[in-house]
Design an enzyme around this catalytic site. Structure first.
Site, short mmCIF file in Angstrom:
data_model
loop_
_atom_site.label_atom_id
_atom_site.label_comp_id
_atom_site.label_asym_id
_atom_site.label_seq_id
_atom_site.Cartn_x
_atom_site.Cartn_y
_atom_site.Cartn_z
N HIS A 49 -7.13 -7.54 -2.60
CA HIS A 49 -7.23 -8.06 -1.23
C HIS A 49 -7.00 -6.94 -0.20
O HIS A 49 -7.79 -6.73 0.71
CB HIS A 49 -6.19 -9.18 -1.06
CG HIS A 49 -6.21 -9.85 0.27
ND1 HIS A 49 -6.79 -11.10 0.46
CD2 HIS A 49 -5.72 -9.49 1.49
CE1 HIS A 49 -6.65 -11.45 1.72
NE2 HIS A 49 -6.00 -10.49 2.37
N GLU A 50 -5.91 -6.20 -0.39
CA GLU A 50 -5.57 -5.16 0.60
C GLU A 50 -6.56 -4.01 0.57
O GLU A 50 -6.88 -3.43 1.61
CB GLU A 50 -4.14 -4.64 0.37
CG GLU A 50 -3.05 -5.71 0.43
CD GLU A 50 -3.18 -6.68 1.60
OE1 GLU A 50 -3.58 -6.25 2.71
OE2 GLU A 50 -2.89 -7.87 1.42
N GLU A 81 -9.73 -11.72 7.09
CA GLU A 81 -8.97 -12.35 6.00
C GLU A 81 -9.84 -13.17 5.05
O GLU A 81 -9.61 -13.17 3.84
CB GLU A 81 -7.84 -13.21 6.57
CG GLU A 81 -6.80 -12.42 7.35
CD GLU A 81 -6.11 -11.33 6.52
OE1 GLU A 81 -6.27 -11.29 5.28
OE2 GLU A 81 -5.41 -10.50 7.12
N ALA A 91 1.58 -8.78 1.58
CA ALA A 91 1.20 -7.37 1.67
C ALA A 91 0.52 -7.15 3.01
O ALA A 91 0.21 -8.10 3.72
CB ALA A 91 0.25 -7.00 0.53
N GLU A 146 -2.48 -4.45 5.05
CA GLU A 146 -3.56 -3.49 4.76
C GLU A 146 -3.56 -2.24 5.62
O GLU A 146 -4.62 -1.61 5.77
CB GLU A 146 -4.90 -4.21 4.94
CG GLU A 146 -5.25 -4.60 6.37
CD GLU A 146 -4.88 -6.02 6.77
OE1 GLU A 146 -5.45 -6.55 7.72
OE2 GLU A 146 -3.99 -6.59 6.10
N HIS A 189 -9.69 -4.80 2.47
CA HIS A 189 -9.48 -4.67 3.92
C HIS A 189 -9.78 -3.26 4.43
O HIS A 189 -10.03 -3.08 5.62
CB HIS A 189 -8.02 -4.97 4.26
CG HIS A 189 -7.73 -6.40 4.56
ND1 HIS A 189 -8.47 -7.14 5.46
CD2 HIS A 189 -6.76 -7.23 4.12
CE1 HIS A 189 -7.95 -8.36 5.55
NE2 HIS A 189 -6.91 -8.44 4.75
#
Length: 941
Positions: A346-347, A369, A311, A313, A350
């Site tokens: 996770h994205e 990251e 993916a 961000e 970000h």
């Protein structure tokens, strides 16, 4: 000096770009030459800091029939120093009609190109003056990329068989320059106003909401998007497609829309729920509203049919692989749900870490990251406790970090290949591990105050490592608390009462930067040796390194936040080890001591003297005295210590015997993770007898647990994930009860033409058995070909890669490369699966060599994908013959085709370590298994 760079005075150039140097060293070096033969006025890969962009006005017109695009860029500039040159990036595009819009009027600019650095130099006929504003106008055109980066072509097939084309972007790390001329470095932040020209049959989406659509002559439409916040070029995104969307609003009033191809939009409901829940969580946790403040807040997520990584961000428009976003409650497994939730977490993390606050340069990529990876676990623990997130990242990072070819978390990088190589387990997993260790050490409350302070202090700016450490230091003596939250003020007012921990918040004894520099500025990790003598605990530290060169271990020292508990008390004790050796005193003598409680620290522990024997005793007689995370870390540590000669193999194997009583996913999977690789090495050598003995031992160890598994979808997420794993293992290892049950279910499923509903968690076990015959494999392939459920396709593909039929394995790799039926994005997984297959590893190695040049072009030279392929195909070899063959191939490459890649050095080291391990331990393994067999026979008698 890094292998990819030769230093010429103050100017760094990739080694393959030679300067025409004059023989006399005292004379000046020659300058780089532009494509038209003239001198190029800038000689470094990094852009000059004389001119900064303020705003980009971009009009983009992709043609999805001719597969090219054209556009116009108008860039407002802020001149910081007098200069006669504007240097910016452009890659593989035609640039024309380049004009300077100055207060005195419009003037043409001379354009020089230097393709080696992807640079353009724009030269006005007079000096640009410091402090004045200018604008440049450039027209550009290029082909849509047929790789997975820049502005690239993607396609998908409808249920009726029609192929539809779309265009999407992937700009991280250095690919915005392939889509439009720009200052393509993270510190050159600017605002972007995007317009996209399209046909009426398509839609377009970008980072910001669409303001209006204008009709153009010739039946085309132009979508106008709102201006973005100040951001880096790599975060810009736009898509032209026939996607459709579903939407919902968060509690904080952000409208979230998910886009996908029309026939898969019904698989977006779970991701939409997760995105709403997680965005609300982050809004609260970071105490900063979702940072895109324009008219009505919007957040877009899009599932792209062709996507290289998991993916991306992009600010306001995050993009995903279809498997990372699409979920069918009836066909997707518990691990699919966990994977999708983690990637969305996770994205979305970000949007704050990386987008709002961005690293100054790619050497500190881990600030993006490592944080996003770390926040996956923090956010899921709170929002989805039922998913019981398993933390495997410690072991992933240690695998590469135990090699001398590893690199510090923060490390110098210059060219695009080196930058791409930073997207590895060290930046992501080690980054997350050291943040987790720091959070545990400072306490979650203190850590939270510090990172909110960091985000608020550096919003819309760029940072380096030290900015984070300063924000986490002396957190309670801060003006920032005045506008902070009540709970933070309460925490700080209570700190004086917490005598044991008070020193960590007062700033007088705790130098966060000094501690963390030892974890970010040097590579590797420590091995702490613990020896208990009565009440005295002797501690020493050294670097854990898989090498036969002891000199490589010298010169390393960490400040290690140790945690420990003992048989006498479950209280967690803390101690900061700053020196090579130290001594602790316990209040009383104990039976055992366990360091690195709950695996919260990024270090390994060796229990010297009688230490391991006392731990083996407690595991055999009362293993639940330790948490499952602690048991998992002991399994990992003892087997990894065999590799560096600290522990004998039979000690590790004696410890593994307790696993016959283990039921928790973390410890069970760690047990498999240490034992299975031993026979995987043997599969690639001619030693069937020992290999089968080892496989038999592992099946015997877990037989009780496998027998207790029901062939259903019942239980918690971790129970379901464990069931899938165990039944699959039982079938692959030919455990008769598993094979019989899976064969029966496969035949019933095949007889129903795939309409019979199988419990999702057992499908891999069933498919793997079905894939053993040509008819069964062909049936699975037909189902793969026609399925629109992404998770089902993924499991079918994995099962087909486990077949013993060599012709099918070869065909799968060829199909994935052509990309017609099996997507090229899946090629790395297919090739690595074939290389793990004892019937296919030679095929995978031949395929990698034959198609190397095609793959580095498609996936990009320094990418994690190429590293995954190199290591995945070669890292289970353990003979000198294979090492020579691997070195012969990679040694024949040039720098442009990969000879300098870090992953090649890593695989050489790994194979050398495997050879050493086999030479040392095969006789011990044989003897231990023989002794165990004799013991078992004796017990039966």
């Amino acid at each position: 000096m890094n292998g990819n760079v030769c230093d010429v005075g103050s100017v760094a150039l990739p080694a393959h770009l030679s300067w025409a140097q004059l023989p006399n060293q005292g004379q000046t070096k020659s300058v780089p030459i532009a494509t038209n033969g003239q001198p190029f006025p800038w000689d470094r890969m990094r852009l000059p800091k004389t001119v900064f962009p303020l705003h980009y006005d971009l009009t983009i017109h992709p043609n999805l029939t001719t597969l090219d695009f054209s556009g116009v860029a108008r860039i407002q500039l802020d001149v910081r120093e007098d200069t006669n040159t504007i240097v910016l990036h452009a890659k593989q595009m035609q640039v024309s009609n380049v004009l300077l819009l100055a207060p005195e009027g419009v003037r043409p600019l001379q354009v020089l190109e230097y393709p080696q650095f992807h640079q353009l130099a724009l030269r006005p006929d007079s000096v640009l003056t410091k402090g004045r504003r200018y604008e440049v106008h450039l027209e550009f055109a290029a082909n849509l990329s047929d790789s997975f980066h820049g502005f690239y072509k993607s396609s998908y097939r409808t249920k009726s068989g029609e192929v539809r084309v779309l265009a999407s972007t992937q700009f991280e790390a250095t690919f915005a320059r392939a889509a439009f001329p720009c200052f393509d470095e993270p510190a050159f932040k600017a605002n972007f106003t995007i317009r996209i020209i399209r046909e009426p049959r398509h839609i377009s989406i970008s980072n910001m909401p669409k303001l209006k659509t204008v009709e153009l002559p010739g039946g085309l439409l132009e979508d106008h998007f709102d201006t973005t916040v100040k951001m880096s070029t790599y975060l810009l995104a736009y898509i032209v497609s026939d996607f459709v969307s579903v939407s919902r609003t968060t509690q904080h009033g952000v409208n979230i829309s998910i886009y996908a191809v029309p026939e898969k939009i019904d698989q977006t409901a779970y991701a939409l729920d997760a995105a709403v829940k997680l965005l609300d969580f982050y809004d609260d946790y970071f105490d900063i509203p979702y940072p895109l403040p324009k008219q009505g807040q919007w957040k877009y997520l899009a599932a792209i049919p062709d996507f290289q990584s998991g993916a991306m961000e992009n600010w306001g428009l995050t993009t995903y692989r279809e498997t990372g976003l699409l979920f069918d409650p009836d066909k997707s497994s518990a691990s699919d749900k966990l994977g999708i939730t983690k990637v969305i977490a996770h994205e979305l993390a970000h949007q704050w870490f990386g987008n709002l606050v961005t690293m100054e340069w790619w050497n500190d990529l881990w600030l993006n990251e490592g944080f996003a990876k770390f926040m996956e676990f923090i956010s899921l623990d709170i929002t989805y406790p039922e998913l019981h997130v398993v933390r495997a990242e410690v072991c992933c990072a240690m695998e590469v970090d135990s090699l001398s070819s590893s690199h510090p978390v923060s490390t110098h990088v210059e060219n695009p290949t080196q930058i791409q190589e930073m997207f590895d387990d060290v930046s992501y997993d080690k980054g997350a591990c050291i943040l987790n260790m720091l959070r545990d050490f400072l306490t979650p409350e203190a850590f939270e105050i510090g990172i909110i302070r960091y985000l608020k202090r550096y919003s819309y700016q760029n940072t380096v490592n030290s900015h984070l450490w300063e924000s986490l230091t002396d957190i309670c003596n801060s003006d920032d608390l005045d506008d902070g939250r009540m709970k933070h003020k309460e925490f700080c007012s209570k700190r004086d009462l917490q005598s044991g921990a008070a020193k960590w918040y007062s700033g007088d004894e705790l130098d966060v930067r000094a501690i963390m520099d030892t974890w970010t500025l040097q590579e590797g990790f420590p091995l702490v040796t613990v020896e208990v003598r009565g009440r005295e605990v002797r501690l020493s530290q050294e670097r854990y390194l898989k090498t036969d060169d002891p000199s490589l271990i010298e010169g390393f020292l960490w400040q290690i936040p140790l945690t420990y508990m003992t048989s006498a008390s479950s209280t967690i004790h803390r101690f900061l080890l700053k020196t090579k050796t130290d001594v602790l005193y316990l209040p009383e003598e104990v039976d055992w001591v366990k360091f690195n409680v709950d695996m919260s620290g990024y270090y390994m522990v060796h229990y010297a003297g009688e230490g391991w024997n006392s731990i083996i005793k407690v595991l055999q007689h009362n293993h639940t005295a330790l948490t499952s995370n602690d048991r998992a870390s002991l399994i990992q540590n003892v087997f990894q210590l065999v590799s560096v000669g600290k522990v004998r193999l039979d000690t590790a194997l004696e410890l593994s015997l307790y696993l016959s009583k283990e039921t928790e996913i973390m410890a069970v999977t760690q047990g498999f993770g240490e034992l299975v690789p031993l026979y995987k090495l043997m599969e690639k050598r001619d030693m069937a007898a020992l290999e089968n003995q080892m496989k038999g031992y592992i099946v015997e160890l877990f037989r009780g647990l496998i027998d207790r598994q029901e062939w259903t979808d019942s239980g918690s997420v971790s129970e379901r994930v464990l069931r899938s794993y165990l039944l699959l293992f039982g079938c692959v290892r030919n455990y008769p009860p598993c094979v019989a049950k899976a064969t029966q279910l496969f035949n019933q499923w095949k007889d129903s033409d795939g309409t019979m509903s199988l419990p999702v968690d057992i499908t891999m076990a069933v498919f793997v058995i079905g894939a053993r015959t040509p008819e069964g494999w062909d049936f699975l392939f037909e189902k793969y070909r026609h399925s629109f459920q992404m998770s089902v396709k993924s499991r079918l593909k994995s099962a087909m890669g486990v077949t013993p039929l060599k012709d099918k394995l070869k065909w799968m790799m060829e199909q994935s490369l052509s990309g017609e039926i099996m997507k090229t994005q899946d090629l790395p997984d297919v090739v690595v699966a074939v290389s793990r297959n004892p019937h296919g590893y030679k095929l995978a190695w031949d395929f990698l060599r034959a198609n190397w040049h095609t793959m580095i072009k498609k996936f990009d030279l320094g990418s994690h994908t190429i590293s995954y392929l190199v290591n995945g195909v070669t890292n289970q070899y353990s003979t000198r013959e294979m090492l020579d063959e691997v070195k012969s191939f990679f040694g024949s490459l040039t720098e442009e085709t990969g000879s300098e890649l870090r992953c090649i050095r890593q695989t050489y080291e790994t194979i050398e370590d495997n050879i050493r391990w086999m030479d040392t331990n095969l006789p011990l393994l044989q003897a231990w298994l023989d002794k165990r067999s004799r013991r078992a026979v004796h017990e039966d008698l």
